[in-house]
Each structure stands twice: as structure tokens, then as C-alpha cells.
Design an enzyme around this catalytic site. Sequence first.
Site, PDB file in Angstrom:
ATOM      1  N   GLU A  27      69.450  21.589  18.312  1.00  0.00           N
ATOM      2  CA  GLU A  27      68.850  21.848  17.007  1.00  0.00           C
ATOM      3  C   GLU A  27      68.917  23.330  16.664  1.00  0.00           C
ATOM      4  OE1 GLU A  27      67.338  21.037  13.404  1.00  0.00           O
ATOM      5  OE2 GLU A  27      67.926  19.541  14.890  1.00  0.00           O
ATOM      6  N   LYS A  28      69.557  23.642  15.555  1.00  0.00           N
ATOM      7  CA  LYS A  28      69.675  25.009  15.036  1.00  0.00           C
ATOM      8  C   LYS A  28      69.956  26.025  16.148  1.00  0.00           C
ATOM      9  CE  LYS A  28      66.859  24.024  11.003  1.00  0.00           C
ATOM     10  NZ  LYS A  28      66.648  22.610  11.237  1.00  0.00           N
ATOM     11  N   PRO A  29      71.139  25.938  16.756  1.00  0.00           N
ATOM     12  CA  PRO A  29      71.447  26.810  17.894  1.00  0.00           C
ATOM     13  C   PRO A  29      71.499  28.286  17.506  1.00  0.00           C
ATOM     14  CG  PRO A  29      73.429  25.722  17.102  1.00  0.00           C
ATOM     15  CD  PRO A  29      72.275  25.116  16.357  1.00  0.00           C
TER      16      PRO A  29
END
Length: 90
Positions: A27-29
Site C-alpha cells: 500500500e502506497k510504497p
Amino acid sequence: MTRVDEPSKYGVVVYSPENGKIDRFVEKPQEYVSNKINAGMYIFNVSVLDRIELRPTSIEKETFPAMAADGDLFAMDLKGLSHTSTTTFI
């Protein structure tokens, strides 16, 4: 699944391009791991419903990661489509 230029804004899919097997979701790296995103349309065998508990459940946060860990989740890369296009998981 489709490619985006700025993956840190999305949940990304880490997968094998050779066979489509999904390894995991990030998630949202903050660091680059993939530029492929999960964009939203799914095709399942009806048996997948047995994996979803009868309670408020996020299939993207609970069911999909478990399926990926079990080696039961695959993706198709929809080349040439924008990130608003459909993603298909099998």
C-alpha cells in the site's frame, strides 16, 4: 492491473510477469517495488466466496493477501490502458 507513472499514490501489485502469479500487495510504497496497480474488476471462481468471512470485510486488505500467500491469486496486465481502466484478477 495496469501501470502508473507514480506508484506511491496507490496500492501496488508485486507479481511475476511470466505467469501472472501475485506475490503480494504494497500500500502506497515509499520505495519502488512495482508500478502496477490494482484498479478494480475481479473474476473469481465461486469458491472464493468461501474465503470471505460473514462480517464487514475488505477483500483487498484481507482476502487478496491471504490468497496471494497461498499462491491462489493471479493478474492480467491490461497493456495500453490508463490507471482508470479495469483490472482483472483470476
